[in-house]
Write a protein that holds these residues in place. Structure first.
Motif, PDB file in Angstrom:
ATOM      1  N   LEU A  29      49.992  42.788  36.167  1.00 16.01           N
ATOM      2  CA  LEU A  29      49.538  42.477  35.114  1.00 16.01           C
ATOM      3  C   LEU A  29      47.989  42.975  34.744  1.00 16.01           C
ATOM      4  N   LEU A  30      47.244  43.246  35.682  1.00 12.48           N
ATOM      5  CA  LEU A  30      45.981  43.952  35.351  1.00 12.48           C
ATOM      6  C   LEU A  30      46.159  45.508  34.899  1.00 12.48           C
ATOM      7  N   VAL A  31      47.023  46.002  35.444  1.00  8.44           N
ATOM      8  CA  VAL A  31      47.239  47.468  34.832  1.00  8.44           C
ATOM      9  C   VAL A  31      47.569  47.438  33.475  1.00  8.44           C
ATOM     10  N   LEU A  32      48.667  46.346  33.312  1.00 13.11           N
ATOM     11  CA  LEU A  32      48.943  46.279  31.707  1.00 13.11           C
ATOM     12  C   LEU A  32      47.896  45.949  30.952  1.00 13.11           C
ATOM     13  N   MET A  33      47.173  45.129  31.123  1.00 16.93           N
ATOM     14  CA  MET A  33      46.030  44.606  30.229  1.00 16.93           C
ATOM     15  C   MET A  33      44.814  45.705  30.172  1.00 16.93           C
ATOM     16  N   VAL A  34      44.511  46.466  31.167  1.00 19.64           N
ATOM     17  CA  VAL A  34      43.666  47.387  31.091  1.00 19.64           C
ATOM     18  C   VAL A  34      44.081  48.579  30.141  1.00 19.64           C
ATOM     19  N   SER A  35      45.496  48.867  30.168  1.00 20.14           N
ATOM     20  CA  SER A  35      46.209  49.911  29.362  1.00 20.14           C
ATOM     21  C   SER A  35      45.877  49.595  27.866  1.00 20.14           C
ATOM     22  N   ALA A  40      35.233  52.038  26.076  1.00 18.75           N
ATOM     23  CA  ALA A  40      34.056  51.460  26.158  1.00 18.75           C
ATOM     24  C   ALA A  40      33.943  50.134  26.764  1.00 18.75           C
ATOM     25  N   SER A  41      34.645  49.316  26.537  1.00 21.28           N
ATOM     26  CA  SER A  41      35.093  48.054  27.238  1.00 21.28           C
ATOM     27  C   SER A  41      35.194  48.211  28.856  1.00 21.28           C
ATOM     28  N   ILE A  42      35.823  49.240  29.135  1.00 24.06           N
ATOM     29  CA  ILE A  42      36.097  49.570  30.739  1.00 24.06           C
ATOM     30  C   ILE A  42      34.834  49.825  31.344  1.00 24.06           C
ATOM     31  N   GLN A  43      34.055  51.001  30.669  1.00 23.12           N
ATOM     32  CA  GLN A  43      32.863  51.467  31.085  1.00 23.12           C
ATOM     33  C   GLN A  43      31.809  50.410  31.379  1.00 23.12           C
ATOM     34  N   GLN A  44      31.797  49.451  30.568  1.00 24.34           N
ATOM     35  CA  GLN A  44      30.647  48.294  30.443  1.00 24.34           C
ATOM     36  C   GLN A  44      31.012  46.974  31.258  1.00 24.34           C
ATOM     37  N   ASN A  45      32.352  46.731  31.204  1.00 27.76           N
ATOM     38  CA  ASN A  45      32.788  45.437  32.160  1.00 27.76           C
ATOM     39  C   ASN A  45      33.796  45.962  33.236  1.00 27.76           C
ATOM     40  N   GLY A  46      34.177  47.011  33.399  1.00 23.00           N
ATOM     41  CA  GLY A  46      35.304  47.405  34.491  1.00 23.00           C
ATOM     42  C   GLY A  46      36.593  46.800  34.053  1.00 23.00           C
ATOM     43  N   GLN A  48      39.194  44.291  33.604  1.00 25.97           N
ATOM     44  CA  GLN A  48      39.362  42.830  33.531  1.00 25.97           C
ATOM     45  C   GLN A  48      40.946  42.263  32.942  1.00 25.97           C
ATOM     46  N   LEU A  49      41.274  41.025  33.479  1.00 27.44           N
ATOM     47  CA  LEU A  49      42.796  40.686  32.971  1.00 27.44           C
ATOM     48  C   LEU A  49      42.618  40.131  31.620  1.00 27.44           C
ATOM     49  N   LEU A  50      41.495  39.733  31.227  1.00 26.35           N
ATOM     50  CA  LEU A  50      41.455  39.529  29.809  1.00 26.35           C
ATOM     51  C   LEU A  50      40.400  40.351  29.133  1.00 26.35           C
ATOM     52  N   LYS A 259      45.388  56.167  32.050  1.00 26.12           N
ATOM     53  CA  LYS A 259      46.085  56.209  33.493  1.00 26.12           C
ATOM     54  C   LYS A 259      46.673  55.201  33.586  1.00 26.12           C
ATOM     55  N   MET A 260      46.265  53.911  33.034  1.00 22.60           N
ATOM     56  CA  MET A 260      47.057  52.479  33.323  1.00 22.60           C
ATOM     57  C   MET A 260      48.381  52.812  32.462  1.00 22.60           C
ATOM     58  N   ALA A 261      48.075  53.144  31.155  1.00 26.12           N
ATOM     59  CA  ALA A 261      49.190  53.272  30.135  1.00 26.12           C
ATOM     60  C   ALA A 261      50.313  54.382  30.821  1.00 26.12           C
TER      61      ALA A 261
END
Length: 292
Positions: A29-35, A40-46, A48-50, A259-261
């Motif tokens: 589920l985490l891989v799916l949500m990160v995709s 910008a959100s990944i670089q700032q918050n890492g 996230q499940l939500l 990568k996640m997609a």
């Protein structure tokens, strides 16, 4: 009282298994949500499940690549054809080594065991493929991985060795030859192990990108894994050039979400592969348990 205890145990056991199953779904589920998360959100918050900011940039980049659909078809063809032929070869070789009336079967087993222990190396492998004409054609993605894995061979041989030899004797008395015995008696009784090696071969072919790197230059023959590998490498190279100042651009490529997609797009057929083979596990166990 014993019935109540047994029912309580079944409920507790089912609850525990269900909880563990849910925990196993969390990484997926985490891989799916990160995709679906913006870079910008990944670089700032890492991760996230939500996600704080949803984005389809990763899928637009991947699905917008025109060769992707062709690569999917190439990978499906290579996986299906290669797996079927590899399982057939391994099953017949396993029967040959397991049947006690076959002469020199122990010597053949030692020959295959030596190939499992000693590897000739990359250069002879490449030269042999060139001599066989396995260059820039679809068979270059199938044949190099087609020769059965000795580990899978010995799995099949050991399973078939447990089948009573009286079955072969009775079949031969009725006039059956080895082809009939292998396909009508041994293979149905060995469905669990054949399903196992089918899974091994299928995943191996689906995830194989090495043959494409070494033997294929034609973009029309790129399998899915190799195409996505090239795309990720190009994104990494562009970002390194941007960070070093060699390339001046304000565009932020979705490196992490791509990568996640990529994982989501490539894992789909494998997920459907498991439940398809599960019924063959059960069917093989039931057939093997029947006695006349």
């Amino acid at each position: 009282m014993n019935v109540n205890r047994s029912r309580l145990f079944d409920i507790a056991n089912a609850a525990l298994i269900g909880f563990i199953s849910l925990l196993c779904l969390v990484p997926m589920l985490l891989v799916l949500m990160v995709s679906f998360t913006s870079e910008a959100s990944i670089q700032q918050n890492g991760y996230q499940l939500l996600p704080s900011e949803f984005s389809l940039d990763a899928y637009k980049l991947l699905l917008g690549t025109s060769p992707l659909y062709r690569s999917y078809l190439v990978s499906l063809f290579v996986t299906i054809v290669g797996t079927l032929i590899a399982v057939l070869i391994t099953g017949m070789a396993g029967y040959t080594l397991a049947a006690k009336h076959i002469r020199y079967r122990n010597g053949l087993a030692m020959f295959f065991f030596i190939t499992m222990v000693f590897n000739t190396g990359l250069v002879p492998w490449y030269l042999i493929n060139l001599e066989l004409g396995l260059r820039n054609n679809i068979w270059a993605l199938i044949v190099p991985s087609l020769i059965f894995n000795p580990f899978n061979l010995f799995l099949v041989r050991n399973y078939m060795s447990q089948i009573p030899g009286s079955l072969i004797e009775a079949a031969k008395i009725d006039g059956a030859n080895d082809i009939f015995i292998a396909f009508r008696i041994y293979f149905p009784l060995c469905m669990p192990v054949l399903a196992t090696i089918t899974l091994f071969y299928g995943i191996g072919y689906w995830n194989n990108w090495f043959n494409a790197i070494m033997l294929v230059d034609n973009q029309n023959l790129y399998p899915l894994q190799y195409l996505l590998f090239k795309l990720n490498s190009e994104i990494n190279m562009i970002q390194q050039m941007q960070s070093s100042g060699v390339l001046v651009s304000d565009a932020v490529l979705p490196q992490e979400s791509v990568k996640m997609a990529t994982a989501i797009l490539t894992i789909g057929p494998v997920i459907f592969f498991y439940p398809f083979l599960q019924r063959y596990f059960i069917k093989g166990l039931l057939i093997g348990s029947l006695k006349e």
